[in-house]
Design an enzyme around this catalytic site. Structure first.
Site, short mmCIF file in Angstrom:
data_model
loop_
_atom_site.label_atom_id
_atom_site.label_comp_id
_atom_site.label_asym_id
_atom_site.label_seq_id
_atom_site.Cartn_x
_atom_site.Cartn_y
_atom_site.Cartn_z
N SER A 151 -9.44 7.81 19.49
CA SER A 151 -8.11 8.24 19.06
C SER A 151 -8.16 9.40 18.06
CB SER A 151 -7.34 7.07 18.45
OG SER A 151 -8.12 6.45 17.44
N ASP A 393 -3.37 3.48 6.85
CA ASP A 393 -4.35 3.92 7.85
C ASP A 393 -5.06 5.14 7.26
OD1 ASP A 393 -5.67 5.27 9.89
OD2 ASP A 393 -4.06 5.02 11.36
N HIS A 396 -6.96 7.82 10.77
CA HIS A 396 -6.30 8.86 11.56
C HIS A 396 -5.67 9.92 10.65
CE1 HIS A 396 -6.46 5.31 14.27
NE2 HIS A 396 -6.80 6.24 15.13
#
Ligand code: NAG
Ligand code: NAG
Ligand code: NAG
Ligand code: NAG
Ligand code: NAG
Ligand code: NAG
Ligand code: NAG
Ligand code: NAG
Length: 430
Positions: A151, A393, A396
């Site tokens: 990702s 998070d 990312h």
């Protein structure tokens, strides 16, 4: 959900303790490949360009690449610092790029500051060329550029699409989702920018882009043929794989018999996987027509005591500025894995360009989605946001943001390769 508190452990162990929270981030990160909505917003930049098919057919001049558009010989672009530049950055806005998934549009998701969009990477020894979208598309004419990885790599793909899409008129560009691929097409250039979900590069039980296990991961260290089939003939390949390996110090894997599952040390498993990949590269890539890049690991910022001595249980949440200490190297980047990549690449017969973006990204504790992203396909609730310790998070990246710089570096290399290939084909007259 509770998160283990790792700060009392020796740093060698820390890099593996990515906890339950990480597992759920990976799930949602990858599930997004299908779930995001492509809105068909009009780009405000369209009218800049009125190219028709006929124009392309009639005028097909070689792309001129001047010296100041490529990285100066001998300049290490990976050594430098972030400088404030709110005039040139960001290159695109969240609003002007309809292809961004909700997971990365931090500002729209409520992030109060936008400083993270305004930093420019300044190498010590030279200038990083600005990305010229038309020029890149012209160089990519009749070609496929494919990003392969997890990702994080998908973020780089989206960044690249956003960096070029504004110069293409509406109706002449499209984004298709054919899991495990995403394909952005620039019709008039017959060029595609693609993404291929392969979180370990080699095959694993996490290869289904929509439905895959994160905790019971099982990698097949000697298997790459199924993936490789779909990479065959791609003109420019950009590989990346790191974070999925780092869940625990060991990983279940097979090598040889698919029924003989064993626990491998992650560093051992990573090396075997890289060797399988290297073997594929040597047997499948034609260096005269194809080009391969390998991205170094994207660092995480899970523990703020690393850059804020005395702090206890914070993470990347609330960070608004890059780290200034030029020697900073956090535990979110594993040096054994870095060594392994270096070793394997140095033994390859085919020239693979290593893009060592780890340290420049390591300074960017401010660049992560933090609590302004998604979990299990939904934006965080107010309650979750008020608990960044559990829900931030720090893996990312927001877009526009750090991956745009990775792409500027990739762009400069692509142009340089194009120029050197052309000068071999048609040497300048004496
Ligand atoms: C490239 O440069 C040459 C010589 O300066 C010029 O004739 C040509 O038009 C240029 N091509 C493009 C696409 O700008
Ligand atoms: C850019 O940054 C400078 C210095 O911080 C500030 O004075 C200026 O208002 C900013 N401009 C914009 C458009 O944000
Ligand atoms: C489009 O590009 C592909 C390679 O990606 C090539 O095989 C094909 O011939 C091109 N089509 C046209 C019409 O040039
Ligand atoms: C996902 O895969 C698992 C195991 O292969 C299966 O049991 C489950 O039904 C699948 N879920 C969906 C939504 O397809
Ligand atoms: C490997 O698989 C076994 C059986 O499913 C499991 O008990 C063990 O925890 C796994 N090891 C790792 C490192 O995940
Ligand atoms: C795995 O790592 C442990 C701890 O670092 C080490 O003691 C052990 O020898 C390693 N095992 C193998 C098979 O490499
Ligand atoms: C985040 O920043 C805000 C405003 O500066 C401050 O009030 C808050 O305490 C900070 N939260 C954490 C967890 O550091
Ligand atoms: C990547 O860069 C870092 C620091 O900039 C350096 O320590 C590391 O050795 C480099 N890795 C490789 C494989 O060259």
């Amino acid at each position: 959900m509770t998160t283990a508190q790792p700060q009392t452990l020796p740093s060698r162990q820390i890099q593996f303790l990515f906890t339950v929270a990480l597992a759920s981030l990976l799930i949602l990160g990858s599930a997004r490949i299908m779930l995001d909505n492509l809105k068909n917003n009009r780009s405000p930049f369209l009218r800049l360009l009125h190219l028709t098919k006929r124009d392309y057919k009639v005028v097909r001049l070689p792309v001129n690449v001047s010296d100041d558009e490529v990285i100066e010989d001998g300049c290490n672009v990976f050594e430098g610092k972030w400088v404030w530049d709110n005039l040139s950055f960001p290159v695109y806005g969240e609003e002007s790029c309809p292809y961004l998934v909700k997971q990365v549009t931090c500002k729209r998701n409520g992030r109060p500051d936008s400083f993270y969009q305004n930093w420019r990477w300044q190498p010590h020894a030279c200038q990083l060329p600005r990305l010229n979208a038309l020029k890149l598309l012209e160089v990519l004419r009749d070609k496929r550029l494919m990003f392969v990885g997890d990702s994080i790599q998908r973020g780089m793909f989206e960044s690249m699409v956003c960096l070029v899409q504004s110069v293409i008129p509406e109706g002449k560009k499209s984004l298709q989702r054919i899991p495990p691929r995403k394909i952005f097409t620039a019709q008039d250039f017959n060029a595609t920018i693609e993404y291929f979900w392969a979180p370990f590069i080699i095959e694993s039980n996490s290869d289904n882009a929509i439905n895959h296990t994160v905790r019971k991961r099982l990698v097949r260290l000697d298997s790459i043929a199924k993936h490789g089939k779909q990479w065959e003939g791609v003109d420019i390949l950009v590989f990346e794989s790191y974070i999925w390996w780092m869940y625990k110090p060991q990983i279940n894997a097979t090598f040889g018999s698919p029924y003989d599952v064993r626990e491998y040390n992650v560093t051992t498993a990573y090396r075997l996987a890289m060797e399988t990949w290297a073997n594929w590269i040597e047997t499948s890539i034609d260096p005269n027509t194809q080009k391969v890049y390998f991205m170094s690991m994207s660092p995480t910022h899970l523990w703020d005591w690393e850059w804020k001595p005395g702090s206890h249980d914070g993470n990347c949440f609330n960070e608004t500025h890059p780290i200034q200490d030029p020697s900073y190297w956090g535990t979110g980047s594993n040096l054994h894995i870095m060594e392994t990549v270096r070793d394997v690449l140095s033994q390859l017969q085919i020239d693979v360009t290593f893009l060592n973006i780890t340290q420049l990204s390591d300074y960017r504790k401010d660049g992560h989605t933090s609590v302004y992203g998604e979990r299990r396909g939904k934006l965080l609730t107010k309650e979750q946001r008020s608990n960044p310790k559990t829900f931030a998070d720090c893996i990312h990246w927001c877009l526009p943001g750090v991956p745009d710089t990775w792409n500027e570096i990739l762009y400069a290399h692509i142009l340089k390769d194009y120029r050197s290939k052309r000068s071999k084909l048609c040497p300048a007259p004496l």
